[in-house]
Design a protein around this motif. Sequence first.
Motif, PDB file in Angstrom:
ATOM      1  N   SER A  35       0.848  -1.202   0.000  1.00 40.03           N
ATOM      2  CA  SER A  35       0.000   0.000   0.000  1.00 40.03           C
ATOM      3  C   SER A  35       0.877   1.244   0.000  1.00 40.03           C
ATOM      4  O   SER A  35       0.695   2.161  -0.801  1.00 40.03           O
ATOM      5  N   ILE A  36       1.851   1.271   0.896  1.00 40.73           N
ATOM      6  CA  ILE A  36       2.720   2.439   0.996  1.00 40.73           C
ATOM      7  C   ILE A  36       3.590   2.548  -0.259  1.00 40.73           C
ATOM      8  O   ILE A  36       3.785   3.648  -0.791  1.00 40.73           O
ATOM      9  N   SER A  37       4.074   1.431  -0.745  1.00 42.96           N
ATOM     10  CA  SER A  37       4.906   1.463  -1.957  1.00 42.96           C
ATOM     11  C   SER A  37       4.136   2.042  -3.136  1.00 42.96           C
ATOM     12  O   SER A  37       4.687   2.842  -3.907  1.00 42.96           O
ATOM     13  N   PHE A  38       2.887   1.633  -3.294  1.00 43.67           N
ATOM     14  CA  PHE A  38       2.126   2.147  -4.434  1.00 43.67           C
ATOM     15  C   PHE A  38       1.827   3.634  -4.271  1.00 43.67           C
ATOM     16  O   PHE A  38       1.898   4.394  -5.238  1.00 43.67           O
ATOM     17  N   ALA A  39       1.522   4.048  -3.047  1.00 46.71           N
ATOM     18  CA  ALA A  39       1.284   5.476  -2.822  1.00 46.71           C
ATOM     19  C   ALA A  39       2.546   6.277  -3.120  1.00 46.71           C
ATOM     20  O   ALA A  39       2.481   7.402  -3.625  1.00 46.71           O
ATOM     21  N   GLU A  40       3.703   5.684  -2.840  1.00 45.12           N
ATOM     22  CA  GLU A  40       4.972   6.341  -3.171  1.00 45.12           C
ATOM     23  C   GLU A  40       5.159   6.440  -4.678  1.00 45.12           C
ATOM     24  O   GLU A  40       5.608   7.462  -5.197  1.00 45.12           O
ATOM     25  N   ASP A  41       4.784   5.368  -5.384  1.00 42.05           N
ATOM     26  CA  ASP A  41       4.865   5.400  -6.855  1.00 42.05           C
ATOM     27  C   ASP A  41       3.995   6.514  -7.407  1.00 42.05           C
ATOM     28  O   ASP A  41       4.389   7.254  -8.312  1.00 42.05           O
ATOM     29  N   MET A  42       2.778   6.603  -6.881  1.00 41.53           N
ATOM     30  CA  MET A  42       1.850   7.637  -7.335  1.00 41.53           C
ATOM     31  C   MET A  42       2.449   9.021  -7.067  1.00 41.53           C
ATOM     32  O   MET A  42       2.427   9.902  -7.923  1.00 41.53           O
ATOM     33  N   ASP A  83       4.820  -5.554 -10.889  1.00 41.25           N
ATOM     34  CA  ASP A  83       6.094  -6.196 -11.234  1.00 41.25           C
ATOM     35  C   ASP A  83       7.106  -6.002 -10.120  1.00 41.25           C
ATOM     36  O   ASP A  83       7.777  -6.939  -9.673  1.00 41.25           O
ATOM     37  N   ARG A  84       7.252  -4.753  -9.681  1.00 38.94           N
ATOM     38  CA  ARG A  84       8.274  -4.466  -8.671  1.00 38.94           C
ATOM     39  C   ARG A  84       7.923  -5.065  -7.332  1.00 38.94           C
ATOM     40  O   ARG A  84       8.794  -5.499  -6.596  1.00 38.94           O
ATOM     41  N   ALA A  85       6.626  -5.078  -7.016  1.00 36.33           N
ATOM     42  CA  ALA A  85       6.208  -5.672  -5.740  1.00 36.33           C
ATOM     43  C   ALA A  85       6.594  -7.150  -5.713  1.00 36.33           C
ATOM     44  O   ALA A  85       7.148  -7.644  -4.725  1.00 36.33           O
ATOM     45  N   ALA A  86       6.329  -7.849  -6.822  1.00 37.72           N
ATOM     46  CA  ALA A  86       6.674  -9.274  -6.884  1.00 37.72           C
ATOM     47  C   ALA A  86       8.181  -9.455  -6.742  1.00 37.72           C
ATOM     48  O   ALA A  86       8.655 -10.322  -6.002  1.00 37.72           O
ATOM     49  N   ALA A  87       8.944  -8.630  -7.454  1.00 39.44           N
ATOM     50  CA  ALA A  87      10.407  -8.745  -7.393  1.00 39.44           C
ATOM     51  C   ALA A  87      10.912  -8.507  -5.984  1.00 39.44           C
ATOM     52  O   ALA A  87      11.798  -9.218  -5.488  1.00 39.44           O
ATOM     53  N   GLU A  88      10.345  -7.513  -5.330  1.00 36.29           N
ATOM     54  CA  GLU A  88      10.799  -7.188  -3.975  1.00 36.29           C
ATOM     55  C   GLU A  88      10.461  -8.316  -3.008  1.00 36.29           C
ATOM     56  O   GLU A  88      11.252  -8.658  -2.128  1.00 36.29           O
ATOM     57  N   ILE A  89       9.271  -8.896  -3.162  1.00 37.61           N
ATOM     58  CA  ILE A  89       8.883  -9.989  -2.279  1.00 37.61           C
ATOM     59  C   ILE A  89       9.798 -11.190  -2.511  1.00 37.61           C
ATOM     60  O   ILE A  89      10.279 -11.815  -1.570  1.00 37.61           O
ATOM     61  N   ARG A 108       2.179 -12.918 -10.661  1.00 37.32           N
ATOM     62  CA  ARG A 108       3.578 -12.709 -11.016  1.00 37.32           C
ATOM     63  C   ARG A 108       4.500 -13.597 -10.170  1.00 37.32           C
ATOM     64  O   ARG A 108       5.483 -14.140 -10.667  1.00 37.32           O
ATOM     65  N   LEU A 109       4.173 -13.764  -8.888  1.00 40.29           N
ATOM     66  CA  LEU A 109       4.989 -14.642  -8.041  1.00 40.29           C
ATOM     67  C   LEU A 109       4.975 -16.064  -8.603  1.00 40.29           C
ATOM     68  O   LEU A 109       6.010 -16.730  -8.668  1.00 40.29           O
ATOM     69  N   ARG A 110       3.796 -16.518  -9.000  1.00 41.75           N
ATOM     70  CA  ARG A 110       3.666 -17.882  -9.529  1.00 41.75           C
ATOM     71  C   ARG A 110       4.521 -18.054 -10.774  1.00 41.75           C
ATOM     72  O   ARG A 110       5.177 -19.073 -10.959  1.00 41.75           O
ATOM     73  N   ALA A 111       4.556 -17.029 -11.640  1.00 46.17           N
ATOM     74  CA  ALA A 111       5.322 -17.124 -12.888  1.00 46.17           C
ATOM     75  C   ALA A 111       6.831 -17.057 -12.622  1.00 46.17           C
ATOM     76  O   ALA A 111       7.609 -17.769 -13.248  1.00 46.17           O
ATOM     77  N   LEU A 112       7.243 -16.218 -11.684  1.00 43.71           N
ATOM     78  CA  LEU A 112       8.668 -15.960 -11.482  1.00 43.71           C
ATOM     79  C   LEU A 112       9.301 -16.884 -10.452  1.00 43.71           C
ATOM     80  O   LEU A 112      10.506 -17.144 -10.521  1.00 43.71           O
ATOM     81  N   ALA A 113       8.519 -17.304  -9.458  1.00 41.54           N
ATOM     82  CA  ALA A 113       9.086 -18.114  -8.370  1.00 41.54           C
ATOM     83  C   ALA A 113       8.070 -19.175  -7.979  1.00 41.54           C
ATOM     84  O   ALA A 113       7.467 -19.117  -6.907  1.00 41.54           O
ATOM     85  N   PRO A 114       7.878 -20.165  -8.843  1.00 43.80           N
ATOM     86  CA  PRO A 114       6.812 -21.145  -8.632  1.00 43.80           C
ATOM     87  C   PRO A 114       6.962 -21.974  -7.361  1.00 43.80           C
ATOM     88  O   PRO A 114       6.025 -22.622  -6.939  1.00 43.80           O
ATOM     89  N   GLY A 115       8.133 -21.906  -6.728  1.00 44.24           N
ATOM     90  CA  GLY A 115       8.306 -22.676  -5.494  1.00 44.24           C
ATOM     91  C   GLY A 115       7.664 -22.037  -4.280  1.00 44.24           C
ATOM     92  O   GLY A 115       7.521 -22.675  -3.235  1.00 44.24           O
ATOM     93  N   ILE A 116       7.283 -20.788  -4.385  1.00 44.65           N
ATOM     94  CA  ILE A 116       6.675 -20.085  -3.242  1.00 44.65           C
ATOM     95  C   ILE A 116       5.239 -20.545  -3.076  1.00 44.65           C
ATOM     96  O   ILE A 116       4.480 -20.598  -4.041  1.00 44.65           O
ATOM     97  N   THR A 117       4.892 -20.846  -1.830  1.00 40.57           N
ATOM     98  CA  THR A 117       3.506 -21.205  -1.519  1.00 40.57           C
ATOM     99  C   THR A 117       2.715 -19.925  -1.296  1.00 40.57           C
ATOM    100  O   THR A 117       3.140 -19.055  -0.543  1.00 40.57           O
ATOM    101  N   ILE A 118       1.574 -19.818  -1.961  1.00 36.15           N
ATOM    102  CA  ILE A 118       0.769 -18.601  -1.899  1.00 36.15           C
ATOM    103  C   ILE A 118      -0.519 -18.862  -1.133  1.00 36.15           C
ATOM    104  O   ILE A 118      -1.276 -19.789  -1.461  1.00 36.15           O
ATOM    105  N   VAL A 119      -0.750 -18.042  -0.116  1.00 35.99           N
ATOM    106  CA  VAL A 119      -1.924 -18.187   0.752  1.00 35.99           C
ATOM    107  C   VAL A 119      -2.724 -16.887   0.721  1.00 35.99           C
ATOM    108  O   VAL A 119      -2.135 -15.803   0.798  1.00 35.99           O
ATOM    109  N   PHE A 120      -4.019 -16.995   0.629  1.00 36.86           N
ATOM    110  CA  PHE A 120      -4.904 -15.839   0.725  1.00 36.86           C
ATOM    111  C   PHE A 120      -5.744 -15.959   1.989  1.00 36.86           C
ATOM    112  O   PHE A 120      -6.101 -17.064   2.417  1.00 36.86           O
ATOM    113  N   GLY A 121      -6.042 -14.811   2.598  1.00 38.04           N
ATOM    114  CA  GLY A 121      -6.916 -14.777   3.771  1.00 38.04           C
ATOM    115  C   GLY A 121      -7.546 -13.404   3.870  1.00 38.04           C
ATOM    116  O   GLY A 121      -7.394 -12.576   2.967  1.00 38.04           O
TER     117      GLY A 121
END
Lengths: 638, 229
Positions: free
Chosen positions: A39-46, A125-131, A157-170
Amino acid sequence: MRVTLAVMPWHLMTAPNGAASVLAAALDPDHDVTTYYGSISFAEDMLAEAGTAAPGDVKARLLPESYMYVAEEGFTGGIGEWLFTGALYGGSGGLPSAAARACAAIGFDPGVAAEIFRLAPAFADRAAAEIIAGRPDVVGFTTTFSQTVPSLAVARRLRALAPGITIVFGGSNCDDTMGAALHRNFPEIDYVVRREGEAPLRALLEALAADPADRPGLLAAIPGLCWRDASGTARAVPEGGVLPSGADFPPMDQDAYFDRVENSPVADYIQPALMMETARGCWWGERHHCTFCGLSDLILPFRSKSPDRVVAELMEGVGRHHVLDVLTTDNIVDKTYFDTVFPELEKSDLDLRIMYEIKANLTPEKARSLRTAGVIQVQPGIENLHSLPLKLMRKGITGASNVASLRDLQEQGLTVLWNYLVGFPGETVACYEEVIAQIPLLHHLQPPLGAHRIALERFNPYFDDPEMGFRERRPRAWYRGVFPHFGDADLTDVAYLFETPDRGVGGTTLRNLKAAFDHWRDAYPGSSLTHRAVDGRLHLYDRRTACAHADHVLDEPVEVAAYAALSRGRSPESLARTLASAGWPVDAAWSSAFVDDLADLGLVYRESGRAVTLSTEHDPTLVKGTAIPTPAMVGAAT
Amino acid sequence: MIRDLSPVDLTSAAGVAAASGRTDVRVLELPLGDLAAGTAVPPGPLTWLRAAAPGPGEAFPGDEALAALPAAGVIGMTLEFDARPEAPALIAFLVRMTSLGLPLEWGGPVADLPCELLVHLAPPSHGDAAADAWRAAHRYGLCYWRRGNGFAAVQDLRAEPGARYVIHEPDVLDLFHRLADPLDVTALPAGDRASLADLLDAELAVEIGGSAVRLPYRLRRWPVPVIDF
């Protein structure tokens, strides 16, 4: 495990994210947790983009106030979700026209929206890279209000770039059928954790670390979990695990937020506040679920932290982060805090500014207790000033009582955030006309933020029981635009907000109500109705803009006593009984005439046979009609 | 019978004075020196105080004496003087009164004061051109502090771009609080001198004629509503 909790737009960046703060504390120290504040990163981009803009260019308005506008006002129209559909689905088109129309409908410039839409993909893109750079094993996305599509854009993007990461939503958008529908339709979501996440998330992490042979059995035992079995079939464990008690709630870990915001250019535009969680559920809703309230029955049981813990955590947070503003995630404040937490806070002599949601049935003593504790902003769930709609809502309160609460809160100078709700099956036009006629008498009390037709939301009693009057319903149109590949059944499952044919009063009544509220907002800063007791007489000073300025005095002790008794809404009969039991020799006829005299002078609000007084203790130190300047107000170019 | 009375203007000394013969409002003369020495306002009617400034050797009233005024029915004060009081003591009084939030009428020549640093304080209602400028620039909430546990949070918007401070170093915080009353700086130990220099640099204190006093007032009342809709 290395876990990254991702907080994406459109999280309100003025305070730590509640879910991430609780989960970070719950997972520590067994797991290595970082929180990514997208959230803060995107507000900074804006903001950075705004800095490159030529004067007059629409880009110049990509300031934090635009971010906050989308976050605060955009939810019901799906604005925040629309703005990230380009980032999620790709394609070369610009902002969809349906999205532009939705923005215009809430007064948000579609030109600014188009710029945000354009910025979103590169941000994702950048958020995924940073994560990914943090090398997490698991990334958890919290989804509340309008965070779902932004989270999906990064997850894809995480799934495409780093498929080994487990992704959880809540998060709230994953409760019930909503999370299961997301899970079925987005293969990048490995797991969905539903309802209160601490226990299921801990159990999930243990299962992920366990022997793969044992894993399916462990997963199938986690209440609410959405997962895929070996054949790839989406499975959903029924919800309904044991809810944590107040003693189990971890203290919020807010370090990640304050570290992140400390050196951010966005910090100049916002006043960061602490986030506190002191209770979950709702003690009123447990017994009488207010009919329009979209809190799920599964989490309604009320659980609160002990008063000692609340005070200790608050003091610790204030001292650690040097912040005196506090937001609370509670749906309703624990009644017992008036005798425990608030007196302790008063004793501390700190200049706190705390925001709480409260039940509307206040007393002057409770209002005073709030102010001296630093709770200077409340959301009292007032909703309406006429007893019939209130009864249909199951609020457990009368119109007169709500007016008394507005009065008691005004007397203490507390800010009241409330809305006027309209559109209940069974209400009448009279319910509104009687109120509209008396609004000029209330000009010295705080007006509502707005008048709205009630919305059908998942989990509210109207949703659960179509026989209560909203039989026809369908998901709001924007869900189709934002999830174009969903079938009808999945669309119904994923939606939280629904459209229905209007019930109750018509558009004319709603327009008249809004017009009356517009006048009220204009009149409020200059209006007052106050009293002062001198030598046993009661003096009244009427300075409401809609009334001619007038002073009145009640000379006789019985009149003064009757006026005092009417501080709670009463019928003439009830007034007579109260006075008689206090030794005053009056009957119902006298009481009736006295109430009529007060009504002739505009000194009482009358509704459903009851009258309630309106004046507040005269206080020359009350500050009205002006705002404390903020950096955003002083420095903003537009 | 509910009696009607002619509406009284409760927002000014002149308004209250004009309501003669009323039992619910009055103008009361009470020298500030007496108030500081312990004389209380007898509770009763809504009261406008005509308050003569303290004489030589007399102190202005402190926090406790001033805090008791609203409960006693005081709705405003006129500060009266022939010769303007010493600047540090006057500023300290204005800081306290702005914090208290009672309407204050006062005036006179102020051109010799650092008015651009004082615009957040209750402005003079009459005087010279500098007084007019002060009154025009005044807003509620331009420079205030709030008490934390072990710190003071200051918000300063007297000038753009504005600044936020957290005073948490014990020595500086201690001095900040001692500067609520004029402090003779000529005999300050080195540590306090350094702390004072920091506060002066940030314009959170001012030094006039060998005496220093802090400038932000403690914000006691948030406006209603606290958010500008």
